[in-house]
Design a protein around this motif. Structure first.
Motif, PDB file in Angstrom:
ATOM      1  N   GLY A  10      -1.244  -1.994  28.767  1.00 27.80           N
ATOM      2  CA  GLY A  10      -1.457  -1.949  30.202  1.00 27.80           C
ATOM      3  C   GLY A  10      -2.882  -2.204  30.631  1.00 27.80           C
ATOM      4  N   GLU A  11      -3.807  -2.308  29.681  1.00 33.43           N
ATOM      5  CA  GLU A  11      -5.205  -2.598  29.991  1.00 33.43           C
ATOM      6  C   GLU A  11      -5.886  -3.199  28.770  1.00 33.43           C
ATOM      7  N   ALA A  12      -6.980  -3.890  29.000  1.00 33.40           N
ATOM      8  CA  ALA A  12      -7.768  -4.467  27.913  1.00 33.40           C
ATOM      9  C   ALA A  12      -8.968  -3.574  27.638  1.00 33.40           C
ATOM     10  N   THR A  13      -9.349  -3.500  26.374  1.00 30.13           N
ATOM     11  CA  THR A  13     -10.512  -2.710  25.990  1.00 30.13           C
ATOM     12  C   THR A  13     -11.543  -3.620  25.314  1.00 30.13           C
ATOM     13  N   SER A  14     -12.702  -3.080  25.088  1.00 33.91           N
ATOM     14  CA  SER A  14     -13.762  -3.860  24.448  1.00 33.91           C
ATOM     15  C   SER A  14     -14.075  -3.347  23.049  1.00 33.91           C
ATOM     16  N   ASN A  15     -13.158  -2.573  22.464  1.00 28.78           N
ATOM     17  CA  ASN A  15     -13.419  -1.975  21.155  1.00 28.78           C
ATOM     18  C   ASN A  15     -12.918  -2.856  20.007  1.00 28.78           C
ATOM     19  N   TRP A  16     -13.104  -4.152  20.128  1.00 33.05           N
ATOM     20  CA  TRP A  16     -12.694  -5.099  19.100  1.00 33.05           C
ATOM     21  C   TRP A  16     -13.712  -6.239  19.053  1.00 33.05           C
ATOM     22  N   PHE A  17     -13.658  -7.013  17.976  1.00 32.67           N
ATOM     23  CA  PHE A  17     -14.565  -8.152  17.856  1.00 32.67           C
ATOM     24  C   PHE A  17     -13.985  -9.197  16.907  1.00 32.67           C
ATOM     25  N   ILE A  18     -14.499 -10.376  16.971  1.00 35.96           N
ATOM     26  CA  ILE A  18     -14.141 -11.449  16.050  1.00 35.96           C
ATOM     27  C   ILE A  18     -15.276 -11.578  15.044  1.00 35.96           C
ATOM     28  N   ASP A  19     -14.936 -11.514  13.779  1.00 35.56           N
ATOM     29  CA  ASP A  19     -15.919 -11.560  12.691  1.00 35.56           C
ATOM     30  C   ASP A  19     -15.883 -12.955  12.060  1.00 35.56           C
ATOM     31  N   TYR A  20     -17.004 -13.633  12.068  1.00 34.25           N
ATOM     32  CA  TYR A  20     -17.086 -15.004  11.563  1.00 34.25           C
ATOM     33  C   TYR A  20     -17.673 -15.095  10.153  1.00 34.25           C
ATOM     34  N   ASP A  21     -17.863 -13.980   9.475  1.00 31.81           N
ATOM     35  CA  ASP A  21     -18.591 -13.975   8.208  1.00 31.81           C
ATOM     36  C   ASP A  21     -17.763 -14.303   6.970  1.00 31.81           C
ATOM     37  N   PHE A  22     -16.481 -14.506   7.088  1.00 32.47           N
ATOM     38  CA  PHE A  22     -15.637 -14.671   5.904  1.00 32.47           C
ATOM     39  C   PHE A  22     -14.846 -15.978   5.939  1.00 32.47           C
ATOM     40  N   HIS A  23     -15.521 -17.075   6.178  1.00 33.52           N
ATOM     41  CA  HIS A  23     -14.853 -18.380   6.271  1.00 33.52           C
ATOM     42  C   HIS A  23     -14.780 -19.104   4.929  1.00 33.52           C
ATOM     43  N   PHE A  24     -15.524 -18.624   3.921  1.00 30.13           N
ATOM     44  CA  PHE A  24     -15.510 -19.196   2.573  1.00 30.13           C
ATOM     45  C   PHE A  24     -15.813 -20.690   2.562  1.00 30.13           C
ATOM     46  N   GLY A  25     -16.708 -21.101   3.421  1.00 30.03           N
ATOM     47  CA  GLY A  25     -17.130 -22.493   3.434  1.00 30.03           C
ATOM     48  C   GLY A  25     -16.503 -23.332   4.523  1.00 30.03           C
ATOM     49  N   GLY A  26     -15.558 -22.779   5.260  1.00 31.48           N
ATOM     50  CA  GLY A  26     -14.942 -23.517   6.357  1.00 31.48           C
ATOM     51  C   GLY A  26     -13.434 -23.577   6.242  1.00 31.48           C
ATOM     52  N   TYR A  27     -12.846 -24.303   7.170  1.00 29.42           N
ATOM     53  CA  TYR A  27     -11.391 -24.425   7.240  1.00 29.42           C
ATOM     54  C   TYR A  27     -10.831 -25.034   5.954  1.00 29.42           C
ATOM     55  N   ALA A  28      -9.809 -24.408   5.433  1.00 33.85           N
ATOM     56  CA  ALA A  28      -9.085 -24.871   4.240  1.00 33.85           C
ATOM     57  C   ALA A  28      -9.993 -24.967   3.016  1.00 33.85           C
ATOM     58  N   LYS A  29     -11.046 -24.162   2.988  1.00 33.50           N
ATOM     59  CA  LYS A  29     -11.912 -24.090   1.808  1.00 33.50           C
ATOM     60  C   LYS A  29     -11.799 -22.697   1.233  1.00 33.50           C
ATOM     61  N   ARG A  30     -11.977 -22.606  -0.063  1.00 34.81           N
ATOM     62  CA  ARG A  30     -11.871 -21.311  -0.714  1.00 34.81           C
ATOM     63  C   ARG A  30     -12.803 -21.237  -1.899  1.00 34.81           C
ATOM     64  N   LYS A  31     -13.013 -20.026  -2.361  1.00 39.01           N
ATOM     65  CA  LYS A  31     -13.886 -19.760  -3.498  1.00 39.01           C
ATOM     66  C   LYS A  31     -13.144 -18.844  -4.466  1.00 39.01           C
ATOM     67  N   PRO A  32     -13.609 -18.773  -5.701  1.00 39.52           N
ATOM     68  CA  PRO A  32     -12.913 -17.948  -6.697  1.00 39.52           C
ATOM     69  C   PRO A  32     -12.704 -16.495  -6.276  1.00 39.52           C
ATOM     70  N   GLU A  33     -13.662 -15.917  -5.551  1.00 41.46           N
ATOM     71  CA  GLU A  33     -13.479 -14.515  -5.144  1.00 41.46           C
ATOM     72  C   GLU A  33     -12.319 -14.352  -4.163  1.00 41.46           C
ATOM     73  N   LEU A  34     -12.037 -15.367  -3.363  1.00 43.45           N
ATOM     74  CA  LEU A  34     -10.884 -15.303  -2.463  1.00 43.45           C
ATOM     75  C   LEU A  34      -9.595 -15.400  -3.267  1.00 43.45           C
ATOM     76  N   ASP A  35      -9.554 -16.300  -4.251  1.00 46.13           N
ATOM     77  CA  ASP A  35      -8.370 -16.417  -5.102  1.00 46.13           C
ATOM     78  C   ASP A  35      -8.103 -15.122  -5.857  1.00 46.13           C
ATOM     79  N   ALA A  36      -9.155 -14.470  -6.335  1.00 46.91           N
ATOM     80  CA  ALA A  36      -8.995 -13.198  -7.031  1.00 46.91           C
ATOM     81  C   ALA A  36      -8.454 -12.125  -6.080  1.00 46.91           C
ATOM     82  N   PHE A  37      -8.951 -12.120  -4.838  1.00 46.44           N
ATOM     83  CA  PHE A  37      -8.458 -11.166  -3.844  1.00 46.44           C
ATOM     84  C   PHE A  37      -6.974 -11.390  -3.579  1.00 46.44           C
TER      85      PHE A  37
END
Length: 81
Positions: A10-37
């Motif tokens: 019923g209402e919008a709040t401001s207690n959220w955010f978009i985090d841009y720190d985990f892109h792993f090099g960009g769209y459709a790119k990945r690294k070994p640590e992501l595969d392990a996860f």
């Protein structure tokens, strides 16, 4: 996000955010640590997250939780649209 909040609560709040720190090099790119996860997540939960979007989001969320970014008992909602 604000639309989803209004529809759900019923209402919008401001207690959220978009985090841009985990892109792993960009769209459709990945690294070994992501595969392990992904492999670990699949073993623990029986679900294999998509590596392009879902796994990156979950990796970042788990990293932030482990780093203490959220107080114990905080309710976290992760939305993939």
């Amino acid at each position: 996000m604000q639309r989803l909040q209004r529809e759900a609560f019923g209402e919008a709040t401001s207690n959220w955010f978009i985090d841009y720190d985990f892109h792993f090099g960009g769209y459709a790119k990945r690294k070994p640590e992501l595969d392990a996860f992904i492999a670990d997540f699949a073993t623990r939960h029986g679900i294999t997250p998509d590596w392009v979007y879902e796994a990156k989001m979950l990796y970042g969320l788990f990293a932030r939780i482990e780093a203490g970014a959220f107080a114990p008992g905080t309710r976290i909602i992760a939305v993939l649209s």
